[in-house]
Design an enzyme around this catalytic site. Structure first.
Site: not given
Length: 255
Positions: A19-21, A70, A97, A162, A165
């Site tokens: 999720g580094g973008g 994905d 992340n 969420y 999790a």
């Protein structure tokens, strides 16, 4: 170019970030690039990820490796890790992340939604670790930083799957810290408070809700994504060589 603390041992380290973008993840990617690390990040948002790569190459003269994958697909995780290793060498820092903080009502949750939410917010962290751990052992050790959230600690009720999790992330962190410690692999977690990413500002933040949250903090400023990079860099570095199985809360002092 941001003023990050510098940890010399992170220079040339092979770092992989999920999720580094965008959002907090983009700040983490920048933070490790600023160290001179060899950085790869996984995301599915092409436009934001490509823009980040261009921005960082201009600012630091170094371009991270963007891998589109994905994270709910175990085979895609394996392929992404193999690509990162092929480009940057054995991964010694893994930052989990990626997340999906979707708001949802109890009555609207079905099994498919539950599985999707858990896959993005918890399951991928385990399978990312599984995919890198043998190489990390062979490299002599490493550091894993898992992102959880303060939401489950504050009894926030608008996203129960969420928060379940994110509570699970802490259990995963502590269990794997115990298992992997003998291999010189440290496993810690960071629990951000309400960080003002573009997603938060577009979907949920209002002047009133932000002011209310800030008033509850000991530090009276809105939390920014770049403020999560310092704690992550610290936990990934040898400055934290005696620290494992911990949850670092970075919420401005609400908890």
């Amino acid at each position: 170019m941001s003023n990050f603390p510098i940890f010399p041992d992170l220079k040339d380290a092979s770092v992989l970030i999920t999720g580094g973008g965008s959002g907090i993840g983009a700040a983490l990617t920048e933070g490790f690039v600023a160290q001179g690390a060899k950085v790869a990040f996984i995301d599915i948002a092409d436009a934001a990820s490509q823009a980040l790569c261009a921005k960082l190459e201009t600012a630091y003269g170094a371009k991270p490796l963007y891998i589109k994958a994905d994270l709910s697909d175990e085979l895609a995780i394996t392929d992404a890790v193999n690509k990162a290793v092929s480009e940057n060498g054995s991964i010694t820092v893994l930052v989990n992340n990626a997340a999906w903080d979707d708001r949802h009502k109890i009555a609207d949750v079905d099994a498919a939604y539950w599985d999707k939410n858990i896959a993005i917010n918890l399951r991928h962290q385990f399978f990312m670790i599984q995919a890198v751990v043998e190489r990390m052992k062979s490299a002599g050790g490493g550091a894993i930083v898992n992102f959880t959230s303060t939401s489950y600690m504050l009894n926030i009720g608008d996203m129960p799957v969420y928060t379940a999790a994110k509570g699970g992330v802490v259990g995963l962190t502590k269990g794997l810290a115990g298992k992997l410690g003998p291999d010189n692999i440290r496993v810690n977690a960071i629990a951000p408070g309400w960080v003002m990413t573009e997603r938060q500002k577009e979907l949920w933040a209002t002047p009133e809700s932000v002011a209310e949250n800030t008033a509850q903090q000991s530090l009276k400023h809105e939390l920014q994504p770049l403020e999560m990079a310092g704690p992550c860099l610290f936990l990934a570095s040898k400055s934290a060589s005696a620290i494992t199985a911990q949850v670092l809360i970075a919420d401005g002092g609400i908890l």
